[in-house]
Design an enzyme around this catalytic site. Sequence first.
Site, PDB file in Angstrom:
ATOM      1  N   LYS A  53      37.829  47.189  38.987  1.00  0.00           N
ATOM      2  CA  LYS A  53      37.275  45.840  39.166  1.00  0.00           C
ATOM      3  C   LYS A  53      38.387  44.859  39.533  1.00  0.00           C
ATOM      4  CE  LYS A  53      33.389  46.871  36.137  1.00  0.00           C
ATOM      5  NZ  LYS A  53      32.808  46.908  34.790  1.00  0.00           N
ATOM      6  N   GLN A  97      33.844  44.610  29.012  1.00  0.00           N
ATOM      7  CA  GLN A  97      33.460  45.997  29.320  1.00  0.00           C
ATOM      8  C   GLN A  97      32.698  46.612  28.148  1.00  0.00           C
ATOM      9  OE1 GLN A  97      33.837  47.314  32.348  1.00  0.00           O
ATOM     10  NE2 GLN A  97      32.958  49.282  31.783  1.00  0.00           N
ATOM     11  N   ASP A 120      27.655  39.649  34.530  1.00  0.00           N
ATOM     12  CA  ASP A 120      27.011  40.936  34.230  1.00  0.00           C
ATOM     13  C   ASP A 120      25.493  40.794  34.126  1.00  0.00           C
ATOM     14  OD1 ASP A 120      28.532  43.270  33.948  1.00  0.00           O
ATOM     15  OD2 ASP A 120      29.403  42.593  32.051  1.00  0.00           O
TER      16      ASP A 120
END
Length: 298
Positions: A53, A97, A120
């Site tokens: 990422k 994460q 997200d």
Amino acid sequence: MPATIIDGKAIAAAVTSALAEEVSQLKQQNLQPGLAVVLIGSDPASQVYVNTKVKTCEKLGIYSEKHLLPEDASMNDVLALIDQLNCDPKIHGILVQSPPPPQIDEEAVVAAIDPAKDVDCFHAENVGKMLIGKTDGFFPCTPYGVMELMAQSGIDPAGKHAVVVGRSNIVGKPMMALLIQKCKGANATVTVVHSRTKNLPELTRQGDILIAAIGKPEFVTADMVKDGAVVIDVGINRVEAPDTPKGYRLCGDVKFDEVAPKASFITKVPGGVGPMTIAMLMRNAVKACKMQNHIEIR
Ligand code: GUN
């Protein structure tokens, strides 16, 4: 006819190259999208995802920060960092994460993220917006990537029966929500099957579109697939392979070799949905920057 392989790497490259252009236009207005990626602990697979990422941000000219917290970080440590990132004007998107270590209450961490920075789409406010068809929040990266893969491959889900295998908050549930929306590129009839579904193969065989997101290696076999189905494999599983240098190999939730001859379109693992998840994260980061600066979204 053999299935067309949907090349997620190529489609993701097209998405990111368009984004690189948008980022360079934003820079001409003295704006730079910024993404903070938080990793708690040292799970090897999560480390790889987080590094990819950050590298993709660099390639696109997106500012990025990687925050590594130790395996035994406390909730207070994590919430203090989220507070700091929520207030940082350089940061438009925040990603923690998943999964975090067990002492971390993931729901509470997600709830602490400013919804405007929730790239997200894990925050309840954004999940709700997505469900009711609003487009001023975000779409979750993996299901959004699946929708984009289909759109770019000329697959229109309208009126088709889409069967989603798996009901996770990250993939299965939002996948269902995006597919049933009354809008271009969606309009599917959706069935979600899961570990407690009776006669699961009977239902998967009805799928014109079959999306496997159950996290079980090679779970979907040829007998579970309708002739001519579009098969999208969201799974990324590490399975032991003692003869390989790494000692493991990656495989999806679909038994590719036996399912591919029955499918019309199919994705591979790796090189299918994975690269799209990252591309859509980048798209969300650029969108977050634009929304926070009141720039029109195209
Ligand atoms: N772990 C697996 N997929 C994801 C994702 O899309 N976002 C985050 N934050 N963690 C993940």
